[in-house]
Design a protein around this motif. Structure first.
Motif, short mmCIF file in Angstrom:
data_model
loop_
_atom_site.label_atom_id
_atom_site.label_comp_id
_atom_site.label_asym_id
_atom_site.label_seq_id
_atom_site.Cartn_x
_atom_site.Cartn_y
_atom_site.Cartn_z
N GLN A 138 0.87 -1.11 -0.08
CA GLN A 138 0.13 0.01 -0.08
C GLN A 138 0.85 1.35 0.03
N SER A 139 0.48 2.39 -0.78
CA SER A 139 1.21 3.55 -0.67
C SER A 139 -0.09 4.61 -0.57
N ASN A 173 -7.05 -7.57 -3.06
CA ASN A 173 -5.84 -6.79 -2.46
C ASN A 173 -6.18 -5.15 -2.67
N SER A 174 -6.71 -4.83 -3.95
CA SER A 174 -6.93 -3.45 -4.17
C SER A 174 -7.92 -2.90 -3.38
N TYR A 175 -9.04 -3.72 -2.87
CA TYR A 175 -10.00 -3.30 -2.17
C TYR A 175 -9.50 -3.14 -0.61
N MET A 214 -6.22 -2.28 0.19
CA MET A 214 -5.15 -0.98 0.05
C MET A 214 -6.20 0.06 -0.07
N ALA A 215 -7.44 0.35 -0.41
CA ALA A 215 -8.00 1.45 -0.53
C ALA A 215 -8.51 1.92 0.76
N ASN A 249 -1.44 6.95 -2.00
CA ASN A 249 -2.21 7.23 -3.36
C ASN A 249 -3.39 6.10 -3.41
N HIS A 250 -3.15 4.92 -2.59
CA HIS A 250 -4.05 3.90 -2.70
C HIS A 250 -5.27 4.39 -1.85
N ILE A 251 -5.03 4.91 -0.68
CA ILE A 251 -6.09 5.18 0.28
C ILE A 251 -7.21 6.16 -0.21
N GLN A 252 -8.49 5.79 -0.18
CA GLN A 252 -9.57 6.41 -0.39
C GLN A 252 -10.52 6.63 0.55
#
Length: 315
Positions: A174-175, A259-261, A263-264, A177-180
């Motif tokens: 995670q970085s 994984n994308s979910y 990391m958001a 810019n992933h976090i929403q």
């Protein structure tokens, strides 16, 4: 996390690199935690250059046993790991018992497990079958399980982290810019359901998710297709469909989406052990709640308590 992945090398003494193996009880369902174990196990096989002679899902493993009684003696039978050693998930325990009964002269390995029996008599019945095998190694994920296994099931019991740790440095990290979003509340809704009354900030049931909520209708539809493939394979006594390969390809896509979910989100509060382990792999902050019988707290104490941004919450 480097140390935890490296600790999986305890398996090398039992199943040396390059070994000929059969991998049984591959999870054909949408518990993503089991899929992470599966993906980690396959990554471990790849890194060790195992010769995997057969792969079978949990729907056709029992059938494979009846069809392969003359297996060469140098083949090692490996049973998928996880948290289903006990009487909560009877099908998997019956398969473990059947493997040791039908292959008394082969090396058999149960990959890292957590043990839980609600019924003492069922534990003793199962132990009576399993402890007869003379070349069995059981890997387990916590001290409590190790004690039960050594007392009742097997002389060769070894502590080992969960196989999902083989995915460290395979998955992305995670970085910022992933976090929403702020918090993902991922709370069990199954037979290991967690009591969460009194947890500060906890939303109502409509505000938290389990694996089944994160998976989509398309995932459920595709899973039914693969289940039908396995039904045909059993009924016609054939390998018409190479279900393990098709399932492997599909679940690669599914796990990448999960994984994308994760990391958001800035933080994941979860009572799913593999919700917690996945956060460790991705570098997402995680707060771990226990499950119904102490599996999560046992795992945290044994392995992940020193991982950065991990916290065990006790109610």
């Amino acid at each position: 996390m480097d140390k935890l992945k490296n600790t999986l090398s305890v398996i090398d003494a039992v199943v040396p690199p390059g070994s000929k193996v059969v991998y049984l009880d591959i999870p054909l369902h949408l518990n993503v935690g089991d899929l992470l174990i599966y993906k980690g196990t396959e990554q471990f096989f790849k890194e060790r250059k195992y010769q995997v002679l057969a792969r079978r899902t949990d729907k056709t493993s029992m059938k494979w046993l009846s069809e392969n009684r003359n297996l060469p003696k140098d083949v090692i039978l490996l049973m998928h790991g996880g948290g289903n050693f006990g009487d909560l998930y009877g099908h998997h325990q019956r398969l473990r018992e059947a493997v040791v009964e039908r292959f008394p002269h082969h090396k058999i390995v149960y990959m890292p497990q957590t043990v839980h029996f609600k019924d003492q008599s069922k534990m003793l019945q199962s132990a009576q079958i399993i402890r007869q095998h003379k070349n069995l190694t059981i890997f387990c994920r916590d001290e409590r399980s190790k004690k039960i296994l050594e007392e009742h099931f097997c002389k060769d019991v070894r502590l080992c982290p969960d196989m999902a740790h083989a995915l460290w440095n395979v998955f992305p990290k995670q970085s910022a810019n992933h976090i929403q979003r702020e918090t993902l509340w991922m709370i069990r809704k199954d037979i290991e359901e967690t009591k969460v009354d009194g947890l500060p900030g906890m939303p109502g049931p409509e505000g938290y998710e389990d694996w089944e909520d994160i998976c989509t209708e398309q995932d459920r539809s595709r899973t039914r297709v693969y289940l039908n493939f396995e039904r045909v394979n059993r009924t016609l006594n054939t390998r018409l469909f190479n279900t393990p390969q098709k399932w492997s390809d599909y679940t690669d896509t599914l796990v990448n989406r999960v994984n994308s979910y994760f990391m958001a989100h800035d933080t994941v509060v979860t009572s799913r052990m593999h919700g917690h382990i996945l956060c460790c792999l991705l570098g997402v902050k995680t707060k771990l709640l226990d499950n119904s019988y102490g599996k999560n707290s046992g795992y945290y104490a044994s392995w992940t308590k020193d991982v950065p941004d991990c916290e065990l919450i006790t109610l």
